[in-house]
Design a protein around this motif. Structure first.
Motif, PDB file in Angstrom:
ATOM      1  N   PHE A 103     -11.882  26.098  62.142  1.00 39.19           N
ATOM      2  CA  PHE A 103     -11.024  26.910  62.997  1.00 39.19           C
ATOM      3  C   PHE A 103     -11.524  28.349  62.975  1.00 39.19           C
ATOM      4  O   PHE A 103     -11.727  28.929  61.905  1.00 39.19           O
ATOM      5  CB  PHE A 103      -9.576  26.847  62.492  1.00 39.19           C
ATOM      6  N   LEU A 104     -11.740  28.945  64.150  1.00 38.81           N
ATOM      7  CA  LEU A 104     -12.153  30.345  64.250  1.00 38.81           C
ATOM      8  C   LEU A 104     -10.911  31.186  64.539  1.00 38.81           C
ATOM      9  O   LEU A 104     -10.312  31.055  65.605  1.00 38.81           O
ATOM     10  CB  LEU A 104     -13.188  30.508  65.366  1.00 38.81           C
ATOM     11  N   PRO A 105     -10.487  32.010  63.581  1.00 39.62           N
ATOM     12  CA  PRO A 105      -9.255  32.792  63.746  1.00 39.62           C
ATOM     13  C   PRO A 105      -9.326  33.786  64.895  1.00 39.62           C
ATOM     14  O   PRO A 105     -10.407  34.241  65.294  1.00 39.62           O
ATOM     15  CB  PRO A 105      -9.117  33.528  62.421  1.00 39.62           C
ATOM     16  N   TYR A 106      -8.169  34.172  65.378  1.00 41.92           N
ATOM     17  CA  TYR A 106      -8.064  35.086  66.521  1.00 41.92           C
ATOM     18  C   TYR A 106      -8.674  36.462  66.238  1.00 41.92           C
ATOM     19  O   TYR A 106      -9.085  37.158  67.165  1.00 41.92           O
ATOM     20  CB  TYR A 106      -6.602  35.246  66.946  1.00 41.92           C
ATOM     21  N   VAL A 107      -8.766  36.849  64.980  1.00 40.82           N
ATOM     22  CA  VAL A 107      -9.340  38.158  64.654  1.00 40.82           C
ATOM     23  C   VAL A 107     -10.726  38.315  65.291  1.00 40.82           C
ATOM     24  O   VAL A 107     -11.128  39.418  65.669  1.00 40.82           O
ATOM     25  CB  VAL A 107      -9.377  38.399  63.118  1.00 40.82           C
TER      26      VAL A 107
END
Length: 171
Positions: A103-107
């Motif tokens: 999962f690639l975080p929104y940051v």
């Protein structure tokens, strides 16, 4: 995922580095709320965001004058509130189907990369780190409220990167 969600559609088109889908969560005459998911074709990454209160907004364009454009009130970036269950259900579905996906975080949607050109953005648009992996329907601007943890799952991403040696091979 079509077996689990009755109102789901693909949203991938053109020269994009991912496939994606939209799950309609709420739909009224005035607005709609949708869960968007993206799975990168460049790396084994995915992300999920919920676009809340998508509605038409009148804007003033310098060339075209007044016109209507899509506006997003909120972007929900982690499993919180009334959408926690559906967020986690999509998350689980993707991690079950794609071995080792991260999962690639929104940051990573908030950090811009200077001098990176990609074929799915115009030359005037700066690309974010996430934009190198995904072509999203939304792009953050100051009028949108971000809800949730922008660093959701970042510790897992860091842990996975600790398993990479200096030569780039996994231990």
């Amino acid at each position: 995922m079509k077996l689990d969600f009755h109102d789901i559609s693909g949203s991938t088109a053109g020269l994009v580095p991912n496939f994606s889908g939209v799950i309609r969560l709420k739909n009224t005459i005035e607005s709609r709320t949708e869960l968007h998911f993206y799975k990168s074709l460049i790396g084994n990454y995915f992300t999920i965001e919920i676009l809340e209160n998508i509605h038409l907004k009148e804007i003033s364009h310098p060339v075209f004058g007044k016109r209507k454009s899509w506006a997003i009130e909120n972007i929900i970036v982690s499993p919180v509130g009334e959408y926690e269950e559906v967020f986690l259900k999509v998350y689980q579905s993707i991690t079950t189907k794609y071995k080792g996906v991260k999962f690639l975080p929104y940051v990573f949607d908030l950090y811009r990369i200077t001098n990176l050109d990609v074929p799915y953005k115009s030359n005037s648009e700066q690309v974010t780190i996430a934009g190198a992996f995904f072509q999203k329907f939304s792009s953050y601007d100051k009028s949108i409220t971000i809800i949730g943890d922008i660093n959701y799952e970042i510790d897992r991403l860091k842990k996975d990167s600790d398993n990479v040696q200096n030569d780039g091979k996994f231990r």
